[in-house]
Design a protein around this motif. Structure first.
Motif, PDB file in Angstrom:
ATOM      1  N   HIS A   1       0.639   4.491  -0.479  1.00 49.68           N
ATOM      2  CA  HIS A   1       0.282   5.731   0.212  1.00 49.68           C
ATOM      3  C   HIS A   1       0.535   5.613   1.712  1.00 49.68           C
ATOM      4  O   HIS A   1       0.929   6.566   2.360  1.00 49.68           O
ATOM      5  CB  HIS A   1      -1.175   6.118  -0.052  1.00 49.68           C
ATOM      6  CG  HIS A   1      -1.445   6.413  -1.497  1.00 49.68           C
ATOM      7  ND1 HIS A   1      -0.883   7.488  -2.144  1.00 49.68           N
ATOM      8  CD2 HIS A   1      -2.192   5.762  -2.421  1.00 49.68           C
ATOM      9  CE1 HIS A   1      -1.279   7.487  -3.406  1.00 49.68           C
ATOM     10  NE2 HIS A   1      -2.074   6.442  -3.600  1.00 49.68           N
ATOM     11  N   GLU A   2       0.296   4.427   2.254  1.00 46.96           N
ATOM     12  CA  GLU A   2       0.518   4.209   3.681  1.00 46.96           C
ATOM     13  C   GLU A   2       1.933   3.685   3.948  1.00 46.96           C
ATOM     14  O   GLU A   2       2.312   3.528   5.095  1.00 46.96           O
ATOM     15  CB  GLU A   2      -0.496   3.201   4.247  1.00 46.96           C
ATOM     16  CG  GLU A   2      -1.923   3.683   4.213  1.00 46.96           C
ATOM     17  CD  GLU A   2      -2.607   3.410   2.874  1.00 46.96           C
ATOM     18  OE1 GLU A   2      -2.064   2.645   2.053  1.00 46.96           O
ATOM     19  OE2 GLU A   2      -3.678   3.981   2.632  1.00 46.96           O
ATOM     20  N   ARG A   3       2.665   3.358   2.864  1.00 51.56           N
ATOM     21  CA  ARG A   3       3.999   2.737   2.962  1.00 51.56           C
ATOM     22  C   ARG A   3       3.944   1.495   3.828  1.00 51.56           C
ATOM     23  O   ARG A   3       4.759   1.292   4.724  1.00 51.56           O
ATOM     24  CB  ARG A   3       5.024   3.730   3.492  1.00 51.56           C
ATOM     25  CG  ARG A   3       5.271   4.848   2.538  1.00 51.56           C
ATOM     26  CD  ARG A   3       6.369   5.708   3.007  1.00 51.56           C
ATOM     27  NE  ARG A   3       6.697   6.677   1.970  1.00 51.56           N
ATOM     28  CZ  ARG A   3       7.685   7.509   2.036  1.00 51.56           C
ATOM     29  NH1 ARG A   3       8.470   7.508   3.076  1.00 51.56           N
ATOM     30  NH2 ARG A   3       7.918   8.340   1.059  1.00 51.56           N
ATOM     31  N   ASP A   4       2.960   0.654   3.537  1.00 48.51           N
ATOM     32  CA  ASP A   4       2.717  -0.527   4.344  1.00 48.51           C
ATOM     33  C   ASP A   4       2.784  -1.772   3.463  1.00 48.51           C
ATOM     34  O   ASP A   4       2.142  -1.830   2.421  1.00 48.51           O
ATOM     35  CB  ASP A   4       1.331  -0.425   5.000  1.00 48.51           C
ATOM     36  CG  ASP A   4       1.008  -1.597   5.891  1.00 48.51           C
ATOM     37  OD1 ASP A   4       1.928  -2.099   6.571  1.00 48.51           O
ATOM     38  OD2 ASP A   4      -0.171  -2.009   5.922  1.00 48.51           O
TER      39      ASP A   4
ATOM     40  N   TYR B   1       0.866  -1.170   0.000  1.00 48.77           N
ATOM     41  CA  TYR B   1       0.000   0.000   0.000  1.00 48.77           C
ATOM     42  C   TYR B   1       0.909   1.228   0.000  1.00 48.77           C
ATOM     43  O   TYR B   1       1.357   1.677   1.064  1.00 48.77           O
ATOM     44  CB  TYR B   1      -0.929  -0.020   1.215  1.00 48.77           C
ATOM     45  CG  TYR B   1      -1.800  -1.248   1.248  1.00 48.77           C
ATOM     46  CD1 TYR B   1      -2.962  -1.306   0.491  1.00 48.77           C
ATOM     47  CD2 TYR B   1      -1.446  -2.368   2.001  1.00 48.77           C
ATOM     48  CE1 TYR B   1      -3.767  -2.436   0.498  1.00 48.77           C
ATOM     49  CE2 TYR B   1      -2.240  -3.508   2.004  1.00 48.77           C
ATOM     50  CZ  TYR B   1      -3.398  -3.538   1.257  1.00 48.77           C
ATOM     51  OH  TYR B   1      -4.178  -4.651   1.262  1.00 48.77           O
TER      52      TYR B   1
END
Length: 109
Positions: free
Chosen positions: A64-67, A62
């Motif tokens: 945008h969340e850097r996840d 993900y």
């Protein structure tokens, strides 16, 4: 045009941009409908799948969340799967059709 697979079929993941998701043996649990997928131009037929091999995971990035998430059960578009068997159990996979690809990527699948 409807989905190419049926619930309960077994497939192998191929041609995913995220190399960690290639070659996973999965069972198709539920058809989720046509959905937009990050690296695809239009809506794709998407399935809820589960990994069938012991320590095998699906990875989802993900950005945008850097996840980075790993899970046994996740979503997978049909375009990234190749049928191994049908519900009847009769194998239909031609291993010569699966290209050997090695590379780095930061895709979501």
């Amino acid at each position: 045009m409807g989905p190419q697979f049926n619930e309960g079929e077994i497939a192998i993941t191929t041609k995913t941009k995220f190399s960690e998701n290639r070659g996973k043996v999965v069972r198709l649990k539920e058809y989720l409908g046509r959905r937009y997928w990050p690296e695809c131009e239009g809506p794709e037929h998407v399935w809820l799948v589960e990994c069938l091999c012991g320590d095998s995971y699906l990875y989802y990035l993900y950005p945008h969340e850097r996840d980075l998430t790993r899970t046994y059960v996740g979503q997978m578009p049909e375009r990234f799967m190749k049928r191994i068997s049908t519900e009847s159990g009769q194998g239909v996979l031609d291993l010569h059709e699966i290209p050997v690809e090695v590379g780095d990527s930061d895709a979501s699948v």
